[in-house]
Enzyme design. Structure first.
Site, PDB file in Angstrom:
ATOM      1  N   GLU A  35       0.817  -1.214   0.000  1.00  0.00           N
ATOM      2  CA  GLU A  35       0.000   0.000   0.000  1.00  0.00           C
ATOM      3  C   GLU A  35       0.862   1.281   0.000  1.00  0.00           C
ATOM      4  O   GLU A  35       0.458   2.298  -0.545  1.00  0.00           O
ATOM      5  CB  GLU A  35      -0.944  -0.050   1.198  1.00  0.00           C
ATOM      6  CG  GLU A  35      -2.105   0.910   1.183  1.00  0.00           C
ATOM      7  CD  GLU A  35      -2.945   0.886  -0.086  1.00  0.00           C
ATOM      8  OE1 GLU A  35      -3.329   1.976  -0.522  1.00  0.00           O
ATOM      9  OE2 GLU A  35      -3.199  -0.208  -0.652  1.00  0.00           O
ATOM     10  N   GLY A  36       2.052   1.214   0.609  1.00  0.00           N
ATOM     11  CA  GLY A  36       2.951   2.372   0.601  1.00  0.00           C
ATOM     12  C   GLY A  36       3.349   2.733  -0.827  1.00  0.00           C
ATOM     13  O   GLY A  36       3.279   3.893  -1.249  1.00  0.00           O
ATOM     14  N   HIS A  37       3.745   1.706  -1.591  1.00  0.00           N
ATOM     15  CA  HIS A  37       4.092   1.939  -3.006  1.00  0.00           C
ATOM     16  C   HIS A  37       2.882   2.485  -3.772  1.00  0.00           C
ATOM     17  O   HIS A  37       3.016   3.384  -4.612  1.00  0.00           O
ATOM     18  CB  HIS A  37       4.518   0.633  -3.682  1.00  0.00           C
ATOM     19  CG  HIS A  37       5.761  -0.001  -3.126  1.00  0.00           C
ATOM     20  ND1 HIS A  37       5.747  -1.231  -2.524  1.00  0.00           N
ATOM     21  CD2 HIS A  37       7.051   0.408  -3.114  1.00  0.00           C
ATOM     22  CE1 HIS A  37       6.993  -1.566  -2.158  1.00  0.00           C
ATOM     23  NE2 HIS A  37       7.794  -0.580  -2.504  1.00  0.00           N
ATOM     24  N   ASP A 150      11.961   6.147   3.508  1.00  0.00           N
ATOM     25  CA  ASP A 150      13.415   6.153   3.268  1.00  0.00           C
ATOM     26  C   ASP A 150      13.852   7.613   3.219  1.00  0.00           C
ATOM     27  O   ASP A 150      14.175   8.143   2.157  1.00  0.00           O
ATOM     28  CB  ASP A 150      13.728   5.418   1.965  1.00  0.00           C
ATOM     29  CG  ASP A 150      13.247   3.974   2.017  1.00  0.00           C
ATOM     30  OD1 ASP A 150      14.033   3.107   2.402  1.00  0.00           O
ATOM     31  OD2 ASP A 150      12.072   3.724   1.694  1.00  0.00           O
TER      32      ASP A 150
HETATM   33  P1  AMP Z   1      11.359   0.065  -2.216  1.00  0.00           P
HETATM   34  O1  AMP Z   1      10.573  -0.816  -3.125  1.00  0.00           O
HETATM   35  O2  AMP Z   1      11.412  -0.424  -0.805  1.00  0.00           O
HETATM   36  O3  AMP Z   1      12.699   0.454  -2.775  1.00  0.00           O
HETATM   37  O4  AMP Z   1      10.542   1.418  -2.119  1.00  0.00           O
HETATM   38  C1  AMP Z   1      10.180   2.125  -3.278  1.00  0.00           C
HETATM   39  C2  AMP Z   1       9.625   3.466  -2.872  1.00  0.00           C
HETATM   40  O5  AMP Z   1       8.495   3.276  -2.032  1.00  0.00           O
HETATM   41  C3  AMP Z   1      10.618   4.311  -2.075  1.00  0.00           C
HETATM   42  O6  AMP Z   1      10.509   5.668  -2.471  1.00  0.00           O
HETATM   43  C4  AMP Z   1      10.154   4.121  -0.654  1.00  0.00           C
HETATM   44  O7  AMP Z   1      10.477   5.189   0.196  1.00  0.00           O
HETATM   45  C5  AMP Z   1       8.654   4.028  -0.853  1.00  0.00           C
HETATM   46  N1  AMP Z   1       8.032   3.360   0.287  1.00  0.00           N
HETATM   47  C6  AMP Z   1       8.307   2.118   0.751  1.00  0.00           C
HETATM   48  N2  AMP Z   1       7.558   1.850   1.841  1.00  0.00           N
HETATM   49  C7  AMP Z   1       6.799   2.951   2.071  1.00  0.00           C
HETATM   50  C8  AMP Z   1       5.837   3.307   3.058  1.00  0.00           C
HETATM   51  N3  AMP Z   1       5.500   2.477   4.040  1.00  0.00           N
HETATM   52  N4  AMP Z   1       5.259   4.521   2.982  1.00  0.00           N
HETATM   53  C9  AMP Z   1       5.603   5.388   1.985  1.00  0.00           C
HETATM   54  N5  AMP Z   1       6.509   5.118   1.034  1.00  0.00           N
HETATM   55  C10 AMP Z   1       7.090   3.910   1.066  1.00  0.00           C
END
Ligand code: AMP
Length: 283
Positions: A35-37, A150
């Protein structure tokens, strides 16, 4: 939704979109979407007329003893989720497509990479900056969306885009959390049932720090000690760092005089979790 695997095809597509007058919003991810993504993608949709999501588990940002090999992957699930929020293009390159034989260039952001995660992951942000620079040249976005989860990564990319006059707006999105406060992360999948419960202590630590500051505490060491006691009192935990830092330079601070970043990295079992909050400090 279009799926593109080749760098050249993605560049041609991006160029055609630009010529047709579209604004391109890029959301770089490593997949195993949650959901964050998806929130990042929704923000990109509001700000741009075409949204490109990249899914690439970037080997160069993992250290030698880190979890590159076992990082969770779910191509079909990711494509469904991206489609459900109206993504236009998913860019899904292979590692040899991104790093063909002979590759030898590295982008290095000097100062903001030296603190927080940069201490225990000394090559991590070189890998991040390099791959994001490549993705910017491949997807040719007008804006790119990153999560505040991040926080240091967002700072590094903002610095790089400004320093190198990239003409790309970097947009930060607040952390999306599980109902019990745990920041969503692809790595949460690694947690056992017991570890998953313990993992709540990161957000509890951040909330405790905010409460202390609200009650008038301004001594950074005292705030850090209290959060450390809360987290190290939980089973399975090992603290990598608990930092209070200037939200712009990421330099460690000892006295809280203005809004201050509290950033945590904690191993729960073998899983390294990060979380952060900008603590409100009223004069
Ligand atoms: P990742 O796939 O972990 O490299 O994350 C890809 C993008 O999604 C990065 O910009 C992360 O900061 C963002 N992201 C990951 N988890 C979250 C979250 N819980 N809330 C907001 N953004 C997130």
């Amino acid at each position: 939704m279009e799926i593109i695997e080749s760098v050249q095809e993605m560049q041609e597509k991006a160029e055609a979109l630009r010529v047709a007058g579209h604004t391109i919003g890029l959301v770089p991810t490593m997949g195993f979407l949650h959901e964050g993504h998806l929130e990042l993608m929704r923000v990109a949709k509001r700000l741009a007329s075409r949204v490109v999501v990249s899914i690439f588990v970037n080997p160069s940002q993992f250290g030698p003893s880190e979890d590159f090999e076992r990082y969770p992957r779910d191509r079909e699930g990711d494509l469904e989720k991206a489609q459900s929020v109206g993504v236009d293009i998913v860019f899904l390159p292979t590692a040899p497509e991104m790093y063909p034989a002979g590759f030898q260039t590295r982008v290095q952001v000097l100062e903001v990479t030296q603190h927080l995660c940069g201490v225990s992951r000394p090559t991590h942000f070189d890998g991040v900056a390099t791959v994001v620079m490549k993705l910017f040249h491949i997807a040719r976005p007008h804006l790119a969306v990153f999560g505040q989860k991040d926080f240091q990564q967002l700072t590094v990319i903002s610095r790089m885009a400004a320093d190198l006059d990239m003409g790309i707006e970097i947009v930060g999105v607040p952390i999306v959390r599980e109902p019990d406060g745990l920041a969503m992360s692809s790595r949460n999948k690694y947690l056992s049932r017991e570890e998953r419960i313990v993992a709540r202590c990161l957000k509890k630590g951040l909330d405790l720090a905010q409460d202390l500051v609200r009650a008038g505490e301004r001594d950074g060491a005292a705030v850090r000690r209290t959060v450390e006691a809360l987290i190290s009192g939980q089973p399975f935990t090992r603290i990598d760092y608990i930092s209070l830092a200037d939200p712009e330079t990421l330099e460690e601070i000892s006295v809280l005089q203005r809004d201050t970043l509290m950033a945590l990295a904690v191993f729960v079992g073998n899983t390294r979790l990060i979380d952060n909050a900008v603590l409100e400090v009223r004069a």
